[in-house]
Write a protein that holds these residues in place. Structure first.
Motif, PDB file in Angstrom:
ATOM      1  N   ARG A   1       0.848  -1.195   0.000  1.00 53.49           N
ATOM      2  CA  ARG A   1       0.000   0.000   0.000  1.00 53.49           C
ATOM      3  C   ARG A   1       0.879   1.239   0.000  1.00 53.49           C
ATOM      4  O   ARG A   1       1.860   1.326   0.727  1.00 53.49           O
ATOM      5  CB  ARG A   1      -0.923   0.017   1.206  1.00 53.49           C
ATOM      6  CG  ARG A   1      -2.012  -1.036   1.112  1.00 53.49           C
ATOM      7  CD  ARG A   1      -3.240  -0.648   1.919  1.00 53.49           C
ATOM      8  NE  ARG A   1      -4.203  -1.733   1.921  1.00 53.49           N
ATOM      9  CZ  ARG A   1      -5.210  -1.860   1.074  1.00 53.49           C
ATOM     10  NH1 ARG A   1      -5.398  -0.954   0.144  1.00 53.49           N
ATOM     11  NH2 ARG A   1      -6.043  -2.876   1.144  1.00 53.49           N
ATOM     12  N   SER A   2       0.527   2.205  -0.806  1.00 55.66           N
ATOM     13  CA  SER A   2       1.319   3.430  -0.929  1.00 55.66           C
ATOM     14  C   SER A   2       1.173   4.324   0.297  1.00 55.66           C
ATOM     15  O   SER A   2       2.128   4.970   0.717  1.00 55.66           O
ATOM     16  CB  SER A   2       0.898   4.213  -2.179  1.00 55.66           C
ATOM     17  OG  SER A   2       1.044   3.417  -3.331  1.00 55.66           O
TER      18      SER A   2
ATOM     19  N   TRP B   1      -4.431   3.113  -2.876  1.00 57.98           N
ATOM     20  CA  TRP B   1      -3.282   3.192  -3.777  1.00 57.98           C
ATOM     21  C   TRP B   1      -2.263   2.130  -3.384  1.00 57.98           C
ATOM     22  O   TRP B   1      -1.964   1.952  -2.200  1.00 57.98           O
ATOM     23  CB  TRP B   1      -2.632   4.578  -3.706  1.00 57.98           C
ATOM     24  CG  TRP B   1      -3.460   5.659  -4.310  1.00 57.98           C
ATOM     25  CD1 TRP B   1      -4.286   6.517  -3.639  1.00 57.98           C
ATOM     26  CD2 TRP B   1      -3.555   6.011  -5.683  1.00 57.98           C
ATOM     27  NE1 TRP B   1      -4.885   7.375  -4.530  1.00 57.98           N
ATOM     28  CE2 TRP B   1      -4.457   7.095  -5.790  1.00 57.98           C
ATOM     29  CE3 TRP B   1      -2.961   5.518  -6.847  1.00 57.98           C
ATOM     30  CZ2 TRP B   1      -4.785   7.688  -6.997  1.00 57.98           C
ATOM     31  CZ3 TRP B   1      -3.289   6.113  -8.052  1.00 57.98           C
ATOM     32  CH2 TRP B   1      -4.188   7.182  -8.120  1.00 57.98           C
TER      33      TRP B   1
ATOM     34  N   THR C   1       1.678   0.646  -4.427  1.00 58.84           N
ATOM     35  CA  THR C   1       2.909   0.854  -5.183  1.00 58.84           C
ATOM     36  C   THR C   1       3.198  -0.420  -5.968  1.00 58.84           C
ATOM     37  O   THR C   1       3.184  -1.522  -5.412  1.00 58.84           O
ATOM     38  CB  THR C   1       4.075   1.193  -4.239  1.00 58.84           C
ATOM     39  OG1 THR C   1       3.718   2.367  -3.499  1.00 58.84           O
ATOM     40  CG2 THR C   1       5.351   1.441  -5.014  1.00 58.84           C
TER      41      THR C   1
ATOM     42  N   CYS D   1       4.944   2.683 -10.408  1.00 56.26           N
ATOM     43  CA  CYS D   1       3.794   3.584 -10.396  1.00 56.26           C
ATOM     44  C   CYS D   1       2.869   3.184  -9.257  1.00 56.26           C
ATOM     45  O   CYS D   1       3.048   2.138  -8.633  1.00 56.26           O
ATOM     46  CB  CYS D   1       3.060   3.557 -11.736  1.00 56.26           C
ATOM     47  SG  CYS D   1       2.332   1.970 -12.162  1.00 56.26           S
ATOM     48  N   GLU D   2       1.914   4.025  -9.007  1.00 56.52           N
ATOM     49  CA  GLU D   2       0.901   3.726  -8.005  1.00 56.52           C
ATOM     50  C   GLU D   2      -0.408   3.417  -8.724  1.00 56.52           C
ATOM     51  O   GLU D   2      -0.900   4.232  -9.508  1.00 56.52           O
ATOM     52  CB  GLU D   2       0.731   4.907  -7.048  1.00 56.52           C
ATOM     53  CG  GLU D   2       1.953   5.128  -6.189  1.00 56.52           C
ATOM     54  CD  GLU D   2       1.799   6.321  -5.258  1.00 56.52           C
ATOM     55  OE1 GLU D   2       0.866   7.131  -5.439  1.00 56.52           O
ATOM     56  OE2 GLU D   2       2.633   6.450  -4.352  1.00 56.52           O
TER      57      GLU D   2
ATOM     58  N   ARG E   1      -4.466   1.471  -8.290  1.00 49.06           N
ATOM     59  CA  ARG E   1      -5.531   1.445  -7.284  1.00 49.06           C
ATOM     60  C   ARG E   1      -6.139   0.052  -7.194  1.00 49.06           C
ATOM     61  O   ARG E   1      -6.350  -0.618  -8.203  1.00 49.06           O
ATOM     62  CB  ARG E   1      -6.606   2.475  -7.626  1.00 49.06           C
ATOM     63  CG  ARG E   1      -6.077   3.902  -7.506  1.00 49.06           C
ATOM     64  CD  ARG E   1      -7.153   4.943  -7.541  1.00 49.06           C
ATOM     65  NE  ARG E   1      -8.307   4.650  -6.726  1.00 49.06           N
ATOM     66  CZ  ARG E   1      -8.365   4.881  -5.399  1.00 49.06           C
ATOM     67  NH1 ARG E   1      -7.339   5.384  -4.762  1.00 49.06           N
ATOM     68  NH2 ARG E   1      -9.479   4.597  -4.729  1.00 49.06           N
TER      69      ARG E   1
END
Length: 146
Positions: free
Chosen positions: A22-23, A35, A37, A53-54, A56
């Motif tokens: 999880r970002s 979000w 990663t 990138c992130e 969802r």
């Protein structure tokens, strides 16, 4: 720790999205908590690309639903649409079980390089891809807004 990824493979082509975590795990905002990663790996004839990138979780869940419907009905399309455009993929299956994938990457999103390509695969890859998506989503479920 096992590697969490989703792969789409075809003739001399492979797209792999590896989920790292999880970002924003400590965020108090449910939107931010969805979000994740990810590292995108692409191998196509003449090119190898990799970028972080992130993505969802809700985008992955929608893709899983569309892939499942395509697999069960052996018709239609399934699309992964990233909100920022870093990676978008659309597969269309024909009546013989062949899938034409159209893909586009955009890195960095907003002002980066664009790579567009197509490749063919078949329905035999769908089971594995769907299973991989469900494994990712069981580790990083969609967090619904209250």
């Amino acid at each position: 720790m096992r590697k969490l990824n989703i792969s789409l493979s075809g003739e001399k082509t492979k797209i792999e999205i590896e989920v790292l975590g999880r970002s924003y795990p400590d965020s108090t905002n449910d939107w931010d908590k969805n979000w994740i990663t990810s590292v995108v790996h692409i191998t196509i004839p003449g090119y190898v690309a990799q970028f972080t990138c992130e993505l969802r979780t809700d985008e992955l869940a929608d893709f899983a639903d569309e892939l499942t419907a395509m697999h069960e009905n052996l018709e239609g399309t399934a699309a992964f649409k990233h909100i920022e455009g870093a990676i978008c993929m659309k597969g269309t299956i024909d009546n013989l079980g062949r899938i034409l994938w159209e893909a586009e990457t955009y890195y960095p999103p907003g002002d980066g390089a664009v790579l567009q390509f197509e490749f063919n695969s078949d329905q035999s890859y769908l089971t594995s891809s769907i299973r991989q998506l469900h494994t990712i989503l069981s580790s990083f479920p969609v967090i619904e807004e209250l």
